[in-house]
Scaffold this active site. Structure first.
Site, PDB file in Angstrom:
ATOM      1  N   GLU A 205       0.809  -1.232   0.000  1.00 28.41           N
ATOM      2  CA  GLU A 205       0.000   0.000   0.000  1.00 28.41           C
ATOM      3  C   GLU A 205       0.843   1.284   0.000  1.00 28.41           C
ATOM      4  O   GLU A 205       0.478   2.248  -0.655  1.00 28.41           O
ATOM      5  CB  GLU A 205      -0.938   0.019   1.211  1.00 28.41           C
ATOM      6  CG  GLU A 205      -2.064  -0.990   1.103  1.00 28.41           C
ATOM      7  CD  GLU A 205      -3.050  -0.902   2.252  1.00 28.41           C
ATOM      8  OE1 GLU A 205      -3.778   0.101   2.355  1.00 28.41           O
ATOM      9  OE2 GLU A 205      -3.087  -1.845   3.069  1.00 28.41           O
ATOM     10  N   HIS A 221       9.315 -25.757   5.186  1.00 22.48           N
ATOM     11  CA  HIS A 221       8.686 -26.964   4.655  1.00 22.48           C
ATOM     12  C   HIS A 221       8.080 -26.732   3.285  1.00 22.48           C
ATOM     13  O   HIS A 221       7.330 -27.566   2.780  1.00 22.48           O
ATOM     14  CB  HIS A 221       7.642 -27.476   5.654  1.00 22.48           C
ATOM     15  CG  HIS A 221       8.294 -27.811   6.960  1.00 22.48           C
ATOM     16  ND1 HIS A 221       8.826 -29.041   7.241  1.00 22.48           N
ATOM     17  CD2 HIS A 221       8.579 -27.021   8.024  1.00 22.48           C
ATOM     18  CE1 HIS A 221       9.383 -29.014   8.432  1.00 22.48           C
ATOM     19  NE2 HIS A 221       9.247 -27.801   8.931  1.00 22.48           N
ATOM     20  N   LYS A 306     -13.352   0.450  -4.214  1.00 22.94           N
ATOM     21  CA  LYS A 306     -14.452   0.728  -3.272  1.00 22.94           C
ATOM     22  C   LYS A 306     -15.575   1.511  -3.971  1.00 22.94           C
ATOM     23  O   LYS A 306     -16.748   1.270  -3.703  1.00 22.94           O
ATOM     24  CB  LYS A 306     -13.932   1.484  -2.039  1.00 22.94           C
ATOM     25  CG  LYS A 306     -13.133   0.587  -1.107  1.00 22.94           C
ATOM     26  CD  LYS A 306     -12.806   1.273   0.196  1.00 22.94           C
ATOM     27  CE  LYS A 306     -12.015   0.328   1.083  1.00 22.94           C
ATOM     28  NZ  LYS A 306     -11.686   0.865   2.385  1.00 22.94           N
TER      29      LYS A 306
HETATM   30  C1  F6R Z   1      -6.140   2.051   4.012  1.00 20.67           C
HETATM   31  C2  F6R Z   1      -5.967   0.640   4.267  1.00 20.67           C
HETATM   32  C3  F6R Z   1      -7.019  -0.305   3.790  1.00 20.67           C
HETATM   33  C4  F6R Z   1      -8.283  -0.207   4.658  1.00 20.67           C
HETATM   34  C5  F6R Z   1      -9.324  -1.232   4.197  1.00 20.67           C
HETATM   35  C6  F6R Z   1     -10.538  -1.284   5.093  1.00 20.67           C
HETATM   36  O1  F6R Z   1      -5.201   2.796   4.717  1.00 20.67           O
HETATM   37  O2  F6R Z   1      -5.007   0.246   4.835  1.00 20.67           O
HETATM   38  O3  F6R Z   1      -6.478  -1.600   3.805  1.00 20.67           O
HETATM   39  O4  F6R Z   1      -7.951  -0.423   5.995  1.00 20.67           O
HETATM   40  O5  F6R Z   1      -9.720  -0.915   2.898  1.00 20.67           O
HETATM   41  O6  F6R Z   1     -11.039  -0.016   5.355  1.00 20.67           O
HETATM   42  P1  F6R Z   1     -11.400   0.380   6.856  1.00 20.67           P
HETATM   43  O7  F6R Z   1     -10.122   0.219   7.615  1.00 20.67           O
HETATM   44  O8  F6R Z   1     -11.863   1.781   6.801  1.00 20.67           O
HETATM   45  O9  F6R Z   1     -12.460  -0.574   7.281  1.00 20.67           O
END
Ligand code: F6R
Length: 310
Positions: A205, A221, A306
Protein backbone atom coordinates in the site's frame (compact mmCIF):
# COMPACT_ATOMS: atom_id res chain seq x y z
CA UNK A 1 -0.95 15.81 7.67
CA UNK A 2 2.32 14.47 6.19
CA UNK A 3 3.20 10.80 6.57
CA UNK A 4 6.33 11.66 8.63
CA UNK A 5 4.17 13.54 11.15
CA UNK A 6 1.80 10.59 11.47
CA UNK A 7 4.67 8.15 11.96
CA UNK A 8 6.44 10.41 14.45
CA UNK A 9 3.19 10.72 16.42
CA UNK A 10 2.69 6.95 16.78
CA UNK A 11 3.85 6.69 20.45
CA UNK A 12 1.47 9.55 21.39
CA UNK A 13 -1.34 7.87 19.43
CA UNK A 14 -0.84 4.79 21.63
CA UNK A 15 -1.05 6.90 24.80
CA UNK A 16 -4.26 8.44 23.49
CA UNK A 17 -5.71 5.11 22.30
CA UNK A 18 -5.36 3.54 25.74
CA UNK A 19 -7.67 6.19 27.22
CA UNK A 20 -10.42 5.80 24.63
CA UNK A 21 -12.26 2.89 26.23
CA UNK A 22 -14.47 4.21 29.01
CA UNK A 23 -17.07 1.67 30.07
CA UNK A 24 -17.49 -1.77 28.58
CA UNK A 25 -21.16 -2.68 28.31
CA UNK A 26 -20.79 -6.42 27.87
CA UNK A 27 -22.57 -8.91 30.12
CA UNK A 28 -22.23 -12.66 30.64
CA UNK A 29 -19.55 -15.21 29.84
CA UNK A 30 -17.42 -14.96 26.71
CA UNK A 31 -16.52 -18.29 25.14
CA UNK A 32 -14.68 -17.09 22.02
CA UNK A 33 -13.65 -13.91 20.24
CA UNK A 34 -14.24 -12.92 16.62
CA UNK A 35 -12.59 -9.88 15.08
CA UNK A 36 -14.38 -8.68 11.93
CA UNK A 37 -12.11 -6.33 10.03
CA UNK A 38 -10.07 -6.15 6.84
CA UNK A 39 -6.92 -4.51 5.45
CA UNK A 40 -5.38 -1.86 7.67
CA UNK A 41 -8.12 -2.43 10.26
CA UNK A 42 -7.66 -6.21 10.20
CA UNK A 43 -3.99 -6.37 11.11
CA UNK A 44 -4.72 -5.27 14.71
CA UNK A 45 -6.72 -8.49 15.11
CA UNK A 46 -3.79 -10.62 13.93
CA UNK A 47 -1.44 -8.82 16.30
CA UNK A 48 -3.83 -9.34 19.21
CA UNK A 49 -4.03 -13.04 18.42
CA UNK A 50 -0.23 -13.45 18.27
CA UNK A 51 0.40 -11.40 21.40
CA UNK A 52 -2.20 -13.17 23.57
CA UNK A 53 -1.52 -16.68 22.30
CA UNK A 54 0.17 -17.77 25.53
CA UNK A 55 -2.30 -16.11 27.87
CA UNK A 56 -5.87 -16.04 26.59
CA UNK A 57 -7.84 -19.18 27.46
CA UNK A 58 -10.39 -18.76 24.66
CA UNK A 59 -9.79 -18.68 20.89
CA UNK A 60 -9.53 -15.55 18.75
CA UNK A 61 -10.48 -15.74 15.09
CA UNK A 62 -9.86 -12.88 12.67
CA UNK A 63 -12.62 -12.69 10.05
CA UNK A 64 -11.91 -10.82 6.81
CA UNK A 65 -15.08 -11.54 4.86
CA UNK A 66 -18.72 -10.62 4.28
CA UNK A 67 -19.91 -13.57 6.32
CA UNK A 68 -18.91 -14.97 9.70
CA UNK A 69 -18.34 -18.52 10.98
CA UNK A 70 -21.26 -20.68 12.13
CA UNK A 71 -19.92 -21.07 15.71
CA UNK A 72 -20.69 -17.42 16.54
CA UNK A 73 -23.50 -17.10 19.10
CA UNK A 74 -24.59 -14.97 22.09
CA UNK A 75 -21.42 -15.97 23.97
CA UNK A 76 -19.09 -14.68 21.25
CA UNK A 77 -17.40 -11.35 21.81
CA UNK A 78 -17.24 -9.70 18.38
CA UNK A 79 -14.99 -6.73 17.71
CA UNK A 80 -16.11 -5.03 14.52
CA UNK A 81 -13.23 -2.82 13.46
CA UNK A 82 -13.42 -0.42 10.55
CA UNK A 83 -11.57 2.88 10.66
CA UNK A 84 -13.79 4.47 8.01
CA UNK A 85 -16.87 2.67 9.29
CA UNK A 86 -17.98 2.13 5.70
CA UNK A 87 -16.21 -1.05 4.57
CA UNK A 88 -18.70 -3.38 2.89
CA UNK A 89 -17.24 -6.69 4.06
CA UNK A 90 -17.05 -5.51 7.68
CA UNK A 91 -20.55 -3.99 7.71
CA UNK A 92 -21.99 -7.21 6.31
CA UNK A 93 -20.15 -9.27 8.97
CA UNK A 94 -21.52 -6.88 11.62
CA UNK A 95 -25.09 -7.53 10.48
CA UNK A 96 -24.60 -11.30 10.68
CA UNK A 97 -23.05 -11.03 14.16
CA UNK A 98 -25.99 -8.91 15.26
CA UNK A 99 -28.50 -11.44 13.93
CA UNK A 100 -26.70 -14.11 15.98
CA UNK A 101 -27.07 -11.89 19.10
CA UNK A 102 -23.30 -11.81 19.68
CA UNK A 103 -21.78 -9.34 22.17
CA UNK A 104 -20.59 -6.65 19.76
CA UNK A 105 -18.13 -3.80 20.29
CA UNK A 106 -17.28 -1.69 17.26
CA UNK A 107 -14.14 0.39 16.87
CA UNK A 108 -14.42 3.14 14.28
CA UNK A 109 -13.72 6.79 13.58
CA UNK A 110 -16.97 7.46 11.74
CA UNK A 111 -19.25 6.21 8.99
CA UNK A 112 -22.19 3.81 8.91
CA UNK A 113 -20.77 1.59 11.63
CA UNK A 114 -21.05 4.35 14.22
CA UNK A 115 -24.68 4.89 13.16
CA UNK A 116 -25.86 1.28 13.23
CA UNK A 117 -23.92 -0.12 16.20
CA UNK A 118 -24.91 1.17 19.65
CA UNK A 119 -21.82 -0.10 21.46
CA UNK A 120 -18.72 1.44 19.95
CA UNK A 121 -15.37 3.07 20.73
CA UNK A 122 -14.96 6.26 18.73
CA UNK A 123 -11.35 6.87 17.66
CA UNK A 124 -9.84 10.03 16.15
CA UNK A 125 -10.31 10.25 12.37
CA UNK A 126 -8.43 11.91 9.55
CA UNK A 127 -5.53 9.56 8.83
CA UNK A 128 -5.29 6.54 6.48
CA UNK A 129 -6.64 3.43 8.29
CA UNK A 130 -3.35 1.54 8.11
CA UNK A 131 -1.58 4.35 9.98
CA UNK A 132 -4.31 4.33 12.66
CA UNK A 133 -3.12 0.99 14.04
CA UNK A 134 -2.63 2.40 17.56
CA UNK A 135 -6.29 3.47 17.68
CA UNK A 136 -7.52 0.16 16.28
CA UNK A 137 -5.38 -2.26 18.31
CA UNK A 138 -5.04 -0.85 21.84
CA UNK A 139 -8.79 -0.34 22.53
CA UNK A 140 -9.33 -4.09 21.93
CA UNK A 141 -6.57 -4.89 24.42
CA UNK A 142 -8.09 -2.55 27.01
CA UNK A 143 -11.57 -4.07 26.52
CA UNK A 144 -10.20 -7.58 27.17
CA UNK A 145 -8.38 -6.24 30.23
CA UNK A 146 -11.54 -4.57 31.55
CA UNK A 147 -13.46 -7.81 31.02
CA UNK A 148 -10.70 -9.58 33.01
CA UNK A 149 -10.09 -12.00 30.19
CA UNK A 150 -6.40 -11.04 30.36
CA UNK A 151 -4.07 -9.56 32.99
CA UNK A 152 -3.46 -5.83 33.30
CA UNK A 153 -1.27 -4.72 30.39
CA UNK A 154 -0.24 -1.23 31.55
CA UNK A 155 3.41 -2.23 32.03
CA UNK A 156 3.64 -3.90 28.62
CA UNK A 157 2.06 -0.84 26.98
CA UNK A 158 4.57 1.46 28.71
CA UNK A 159 7.40 -0.70 27.33
CA UNK A 160 5.98 -0.26 23.81
CA UNK A 161 5.91 3.52 24.19
CA UNK A 162 9.46 3.56 25.64
CA UNK A 163 11.00 1.60 22.76
CA UNK A 164 9.12 3.58 20.09
CA UNK A 165 10.17 6.92 21.58
CA UNK A 166 13.82 5.83 21.32
CA UNK A 167 13.43 4.74 17.67
CA UNK A 168 15.76 6.39 15.14
CA UNK A 169 14.63 6.22 11.48
CA UNK A 170 18.16 5.94 10.00
CA UNK A 171 18.03 2.11 10.16
CA UNK A 172 14.82 2.22 8.12
CA UNK A 173 16.38 4.54 5.53
CA UNK A 174 19.31 2.16 5.01
CA UNK A 175 17.06 -0.85 4.71
CA UNK A 176 14.79 0.92 2.21
CA UNK A 177 17.90 1.58 0.07
CA UNK A 178 18.76 -2.14 -0.01
CA UNK A 179 15.18 -2.99 -0.98
CA UNK A 180 15.01 -0.46 -3.81
CA UNK A 181 13.97 -2.12 -7.09
CA UNK A 182 13.75 -5.53 -5.37
CA UNK A 183 10.89 -7.73 -4.19
CA UNK A 184 11.12 -7.66 -0.40
CA UNK A 185 10.92 -11.09 1.25
CA UNK A 186 10.19 -10.74 4.94
CA UNK A 187 10.82 -13.65 7.29
CA UNK A 188 10.55 -14.06 11.06
CA UNK A 189 9.51 -16.71 13.56
CA UNK A 190 5.86 -17.79 14.05
CA UNK A 191 5.42 -15.29 16.94
CA UNK A 192 5.85 -12.53 14.36
CA UNK A 193 3.34 -13.83 11.80
CA UNK A 194 1.19 -10.69 12.03
CA UNK A 195 4.29 -8.50 11.98
CA UNK A 196 5.68 -9.91 8.71
CA UNK A 197 2.21 -9.71 7.15
CA UNK A 198 2.05 -6.05 8.19
CA UNK A 199 5.43 -5.45 6.48
CA UNK A 200 4.07 -7.08 3.31
CA UNK A 201 0.87 -5.04 3.24
CA UNK A 202 2.70 -1.79 4.00
CA UNK A 203 5.05 -2.47 1.06
CA UNK A 204 1.96 -3.08 -1.09
CA UNK A 205 0.00 0.00 0.00
CA UNK A 206 2.74 2.52 0.83
CA UNK A 207 5.59 1.58 -1.56
CA UNK A 208 3.25 0.17 -4.29
CA UNK A 209 5.35 -2.97 -4.72
CA UNK A 210 4.91 -6.70 -4.39
CA UNK A 211 6.29 -8.34 -1.25
CA UNK A 212 6.46 -11.81 0.26
CA UNK A 213 6.05 -12.63 3.95
CA UNK A 214 6.49 -15.98 5.67
CA UNK A 215 7.47 -17.51 8.99
CA UNK A 216 9.78 -20.14 10.41
CA UNK A 217 9.13 -23.06 10.84
CA UNK A 218 6.40 -23.13 8.14
CA UNK A 219 8.55 -21.72 5.32
CA UNK A 220 11.18 -24.43 5.93
CA UNK A 221 8.69 -26.96 4.65
CA UNK A 222 7.85 -25.27 1.34
CA UNK A 223 9.10 -21.80 0.39
CA UNK A 224 12.74 -22.65 1.17
CA UNK A 225 12.74 -24.66 -2.09
CA UNK A 226 11.78 -21.63 -4.20
CA UNK A 227 14.64 -20.29 -6.29
CA UNK A 228 15.87 -16.87 -5.29
CA UNK A 229 17.53 -14.52 -7.74
CA UNK A 230 18.82 -10.95 -7.76
CA UNK A 231 15.26 -9.59 -7.91
CA UNK A 232 14.58 -10.64 -4.32
CA UNK A 233 15.98 -9.16 -1.11
CA UNK A 234 15.41 -11.02 2.15
CA UNK A 235 14.88 -9.34 5.51
CA UNK A 236 15.07 -11.70 8.48
CA UNK A 237 13.51 -10.31 11.65
CA UNK A 238 14.90 -12.04 14.73
CA UNK A 239 14.18 -12.08 18.44
CA UNK A 240 17.03 -12.83 20.90
CA UNK A 241 14.39 -14.48 23.10
CA UNK A 242 13.27 -16.99 20.47
CA UNK A 243 13.23 -20.55 21.85
CA UNK A 244 16.41 -22.67 21.38
CA UNK A 245 14.64 -24.78 18.71
CA UNK A 246 13.62 -21.69 16.74
CA UNK A 247 17.11 -20.15 17.10
CA UNK A 248 18.71 -23.33 15.78
CA UNK A 249 16.19 -23.57 12.94
CA UNK A 250 16.55 -19.89 12.01
CA UNK A 251 20.36 -20.29 11.82
CA UNK A 252 19.98 -23.39 9.68
CA UNK A 253 17.49 -21.61 7.39
CA UNK A 254 19.84 -18.63 7.09
CA UNK A 255 22.75 -20.87 6.08
CA UNK A 256 20.63 -22.41 3.30
CA UNK A 257 18.92 -19.34 1.85
CA UNK A 258 22.07 -17.22 1.66
CA UNK A 259 22.59 -13.47 2.03
CA UNK A 260 19.99 -11.68 4.08
CA UNK A 261 19.46 -8.44 5.97
CA UNK A 262 19.24 -9.51 9.60
CA UNK A 263 17.37 -7.38 12.11
CA UNK A 264 17.04 -8.01 15.83
CA UNK A 265 13.91 -6.61 17.41
CA UNK A 266 14.44 -4.15 20.25
CA UNK A 267 12.44 -3.55 23.42
CA UNK A 268 11.36 -5.48 26.48
CA UNK A 269 8.58 -8.06 26.21
CA UNK A 270 6.74 -9.42 23.17
CA UNK A 271 4.37 -6.48 22.70
CA UNK A 272 7.20 -3.91 22.65
CA UNK A 273 9.22 -6.05 20.24
CA UNK A 274 6.24 -6.57 17.93
CA UNK A 275 5.55 -2.85 17.80
CA UNK A 276 9.24 -2.03 17.35
CA UNK A 277 9.24 -4.30 14.28
CA UNK A 278 5.96 -2.79 13.01
CA UNK A 279 7.31 0.74 13.45
CA UNK A 280 10.53 -0.10 11.63
CA UNK A 281 8.56 -1.71 8.78
CA UNK A 282 6.20 1.25 8.50
CA UNK A 283 9.16 3.62 8.17
CA UNK A 284 10.92 1.34 5.66
CA UNK A 285 7.81 1.12 3.46
CA UNK A 286 7.39 4.90 3.48
CA UNK A 287 11.06 5.53 2.64
CA UNK A 288 10.81 2.94 -0.12
CA UNK A 289 7.72 4.75 -1.44
CA UNK A 290 9.76 7.94 -1.70
CA UNK A 291 12.58 6.09 -3.53
CA UNK A 292 9.91 4.64 -5.87
CA UNK A 293 8.54 8.17 -6.35
CA UNK A 294 5.16 7.08 -4.98
CA UNK A 295 2.94 8.84 -2.46
CA UNK A 296 2.77 6.51 0.59
CA UNK A 297 -0.53 8.10 1.67
CA UNK A 298 -2.42 7.49 -1.59
CA UNK A 299 -4.12 4.18 -2.46
CA UNK A 300 -5.83 5.01 -5.75
CA UNK A 301 -6.66 1.43 -6.75
CA UNK A 302 -8.25 0.54 -3.39
CA UNK A 303 -10.30 3.74 -3.56
CA UNK A 304 -11.34 2.96 -7.15
CA UNK A 305 -12.38 -0.56 -6.20
CA UNK A 306 -14.45 0.73 -3.27
CA UNK A 307 -16.21 3.18 -5.60
CA UNK A 308 -17.05 0.31 -8.00
CA UNK A 309 -18.56 -1.72 -5.13
CA UNK A 310 -20.83 1.10 -3.93
C1 F6R B 1 -6.14 2.05 4.01
C2 F6R B 1 -5.97 0.64 4.27
C3 F6R B 1 -7.02 -0.31 3.79
C4 F6R B 1 -8.28 -0.21 4.66
C5 F6R B 1 -9.32 -1.23 4.20
C6 F6R B 1 -10.54 -1.28 5.09
O1 F6R B 1 -5.20 2.80 4.72
O2 F6R B 1 -5.01 0.25 4.84
O3 F6R B 1 -6.48 -1.60 3.81
O4 F6R B 1 -7.95 -0.42 6.00
O5 F6R B 1 -9.72 -0.91 2.90
O6 F6R B 1 -11.04 -0.02 5.36
P1 F6R B 1 -11.40 0.38 6.86
O7 F6R B 1 -10.12 0.22 7.61
O8 F6R B 1 -11.86 1.78 6.80
O9 F6R B 1 -12.46 -0.57 7.28
Amino acid sequence: MEVEDILRGFPEQIEEAVGLVKDVRIKGAVSNILICAIGGSGIGGDLLKDYLKKELKIPIIVNRDYSIPEFVDKNTLVFVVSYSGNTKETLSAYKEAESKKAKIIAITSNGKLSKICRNYVLVPGGIPPRFALAYLFFPMLIVLQKLRLIKNKNKDIKKVITVLKKFRPIKAKNLARSLYKKIPVIYASENYRAVVYRWKTQFNEDSKCFAIANVIPELDHNEIEAELNKNFEIVLIRDMKDSPEIKKQTNATKSIIGPINEIYVEGKGLLAKMFYAIYLGDYVSCYLALLNKKDPMKIKKIDKLKRKLK
